[in-house]
Design a protein around this motif. Structure first.
Motif, PDB file in Angstrom:
ATOM      1  N   GLU A   1       0.797  -1.430  -0.116  1.00 51.44           N
ATOM      2  CA  GLU A   1      -0.133  -0.140  -0.006  1.00 51.44           C
ATOM      3  C   GLU A   1       0.868   1.174   0.003  1.00 51.44           C
ATOM      4  O   GLU A   1       0.545   2.348  -0.607  1.00 51.44           O
ATOM      5  CB  GLU A   1      -1.100  -0.013   1.031  1.00 51.44           C
TER       6      GLU A   1
ATOM      7  N   VAL B   1      -4.856  -4.513  -2.617  1.00 54.96           N
ATOM      8  CA  VAL B   1      -6.317  -4.799  -2.604  1.00 54.96           C
ATOM      9  C   VAL B   1      -6.624  -6.082  -2.738  1.00 54.96           C
ATOM     10  O   VAL B   1      -7.414  -6.594  -1.935  1.00 54.96           O
ATOM     11  CB  VAL B   1      -7.074  -4.015  -3.974  1.00 54.96           C
ATOM     12  N   ALA B   2      -5.888  -6.898  -3.574  1.00 50.95           N
ATOM     13  CA  ALA B   2      -6.438  -8.375  -3.717  1.00 50.95           C
ATOM     14  C   ALA B   2      -5.963  -9.088  -2.628  1.00 50.95           C
ATOM     15  O   ALA B   2      -6.606 -10.150  -2.273  1.00 50.95           O
ATOM     16  CB  ALA B   2      -5.668  -8.974  -4.973  1.00 50.95           C
TER      17      ALA B   2
ATOM     18  N   GLY C   1       2.262   1.714  -3.221  1.00 48.98           N
ATOM     19  CA  GLY C   1       1.230   2.241  -4.477  1.00 48.98           C
ATOM     20  C   GLY C   1       0.913   3.369  -3.989  1.00 48.98           C
ATOM     21  O   GLY C   1       0.633   4.327  -5.228  1.00 48.98           O
TER      22      GLY C   1
ATOM     23  N   LEU D   1       0.165   1.060  -9.788  1.00 47.75           N
ATOM     24  CA  LEU D   1      -0.881   0.243 -10.211  1.00 47.75           C
ATOM     25  C   LEU D   1      -0.991  -1.274  -9.740  1.00 47.75           C
ATOM     26  O   LEU D   1      -1.642  -2.064  -9.143  1.00 47.75           O
ATOM     27  CB  LEU D   1      -1.310   0.392 -11.629  1.00 47.75           C
ATOM     28  N   LEU D   2       0.508  -1.885 -10.129  1.00 49.88           N
ATOM     29  CA  LEU D   2       0.745  -3.054  -9.559  1.00 49.88           C
ATOM     30  C   LEU D   2       0.564  -3.248  -8.241  1.00 49.88           C
ATOM     31  O   LEU D   2      -0.103  -4.142  -7.742  1.00 49.88           O
ATOM     32  CB  LEU D   2       2.025  -3.443 -10.273  1.00 49.88           C
TER      33      LEU D   2
ATOM     34  N   GLN E   1      -1.102  -9.240 -15.876  1.00 54.01           N
ATOM     35  CA  GLN E   1      -2.040  -8.074 -16.391  1.00 54.01           C
ATOM     36  C   GLN E   1      -1.277  -6.801 -16.608  1.00 54.01           C
ATOM     37  O   GLN E   1      -1.655  -6.133 -17.566  1.00 54.01           O
ATOM     38  CB  GLN E   1      -3.088  -7.851 -15.282  1.00 54.01           C
ATOM     39  N   TRP E   2      -0.513  -6.323 -15.581  1.00 56.92           N
ATOM     40  CA  TRP E   2       0.110  -5.051 -15.453  1.00 56.92           C
ATOM     41  C   TRP E   2       1.051  -5.017 -16.626  1.00 56.92           C
ATOM     42  O   TRP E   2       1.279  -3.876 -17.411  1.00 56.92           O
ATOM     43  CB  TRP E   2       0.650  -4.900 -14.199  1.00 56.92           C
TER      44      TRP E   2
ATOM     45  N   SER F   1      -1.373 -10.705 -11.137  1.00 53.94           N
ATOM     46  CA  SER F   1      -1.164  -8.975 -11.198  1.00 53.94           C
ATOM     47  C   SER F   1      -0.298  -8.733 -12.365  1.00 53.94           C
ATOM     48  O   SER F   1      -0.519  -7.745 -13.038  1.00 53.94           O
ATOM     49  CB  SER F   1      -0.820  -8.532  -9.781  1.00 53.94           C
TER      50      SER F   1
ATOM     51  N   ALA G   1      -0.745  -1.176  -6.065  1.00 50.94           N
ATOM     52  CA  ALA G   1      -1.938  -1.145  -5.393  1.00 50.94           C
ATOM     53  C   ALA G   1      -3.015  -2.237  -5.636  1.00 50.94           C
ATOM     54  O   ALA G   1      -3.589  -2.816  -4.655  1.00 50.94           O
ATOM     55  CB  ALA G   1      -2.570   0.171  -5.964  1.00 50.94           C
ATOM     56  N   GLN G   2      -2.780  -2.814  -6.848  1.00 49.81           N
ATOM     57  CA  GLN G   2      -3.756  -3.927  -7.116  1.00 49.81           C
ATOM     58  C   GLN G   2      -3.531  -5.149  -6.128  1.00 49.81           C
ATOM     59  O   GLN G   2      -4.608  -5.772  -5.777  1.00 49.81           O
ATOM     60  CB  GLN G   2      -3.511  -4.384  -8.515  1.00 49.81           C
ATOM     61  N   VAL G   3      -2.299  -5.387  -6.056  1.00 46.03           N
ATOM     62  CA  VAL G   3      -1.917  -6.508  -5.314  1.00 46.03           C
ATOM     63  C   VAL G   3      -2.317  -6.342  -3.895  1.00 46.03           C
ATOM     64  O   VAL G   3      -2.792  -7.450  -2.929  1.00 46.03           O
ATOM     65  CB  VAL G   3      -0.207  -6.722  -5.221  1.00 46.03           C
TER      66      VAL G   3
END
Lengths: 170, 68
Positions: A57, A76-77, A60, A69-70, A95-96, A92, A72-74
């Motif tokens: 976090e 959240v996941a 991110g 983005l990578l 995708q990223w 992730s 932050a996404q991890v």
């Protein structure tokens, strides 16, 4: 009408050339951001001893656009998902990588790094981070060389290719 | 007569642009691709010239052999 068509054609090919050149110049930048991210992660693990989710976090929040983005996404996941970290990380990353201008090599480095995340104590983890950093440095050097070599070439080829097609069709 | 002038300028333009592309590619160390680009330019000019020549021979035939 003929001139308008020629102008549009020239604009298109020039734009393609500039886009190609931008792709070349973005790759070292994005690798640099990844290196920064891993350095922050190392600092958070060694000095603040944050759990991985909070460390992600922090990263991110701190990093500029594509790299954050990578993480932050991890983060959240990790909050919502019960799958293990390696799976979340590789999903992730896969995708990223399409979003940022990165190669297969960087993707492979990130995936290998993800397989070591959270498996070891802090000392071992910093060693793995150092290894990933080392690989990324090498990739960045190569990307920079390519940028210097081909960025101007891409721009001129775009313009000249457009002129060539115009003369051919005239 | 005007069409002939256009074709001359077109070939000259192709020559200049192909030469520029060749120089740039050679500077960046892509010798093979530079050679290839020059070859493609040459072939394109050759096709244009052969078209013009075939027109010329048709004209000669229609003048001296009294054929359409």
């Amino acid at each position: 009408m003929k001139w308008l068509g020629a102008f549009l054609l020239l604009c298109t090919t020039t734009w393609i050339g500039f886009e190609w050149s931008k792709k070349l110049s973005d790759r070292p930048k994005h690798i640099r951001q990844l290196i920064n991210a891993l350095q922050i992660l190392e600092a958070e693990i060694v000095y603040s001893q944050l759990p991985l989710q909070e460390a992600f976090e922090v990263i991110g929040r701190q990093l500029p656009k594509p790299a954050n983005l990578l993480f932050a996404q991890v983060a959240v996941a990790l909050q919502s998902n019960t799958a293990n970290l390696t799976e979340i990380w590789s999903a992730s990353v896969n995708q990223w990588v399409k979003l940022a201008n990165l190669d297969k090599n960087e993707q492979e480095i990130l995936l290998q790094f993800g397989a070591t995340l959270g498996q070891h104590d802090a000392v071992q983890q910093t060693k793995h981070i150092q290894l990933a950093l080392h690989h990324l440095e090498r990739e960045m050097q190569e990307a920079r060389d390519q940028h210097i070599k081909y960025a101007k070439l891409a721009k001129s080829l775009g313009v000249l290719g457009g002129l060539f097609i115009i003369v051919l069709l005239f | 007569m005007l069409a002939d002038a256009t074709i001359l300028f077109q070939i000259a333009g192709i020559g200049i642009i192909v030469a520029l592309i060749h120089t740039i590619l050679k500077q960046m160390g892509k010798e093979e691709i530079a050679q290839f680009a020059t070859l493609v330019g040459f072939i394109i000019v050759l096709v244009i010239v052969v078209n013009g020549l075939s027109d010329l021979f048709q004209q000669i035939k229609s003048v001296f052999l009294f054929q359409g």
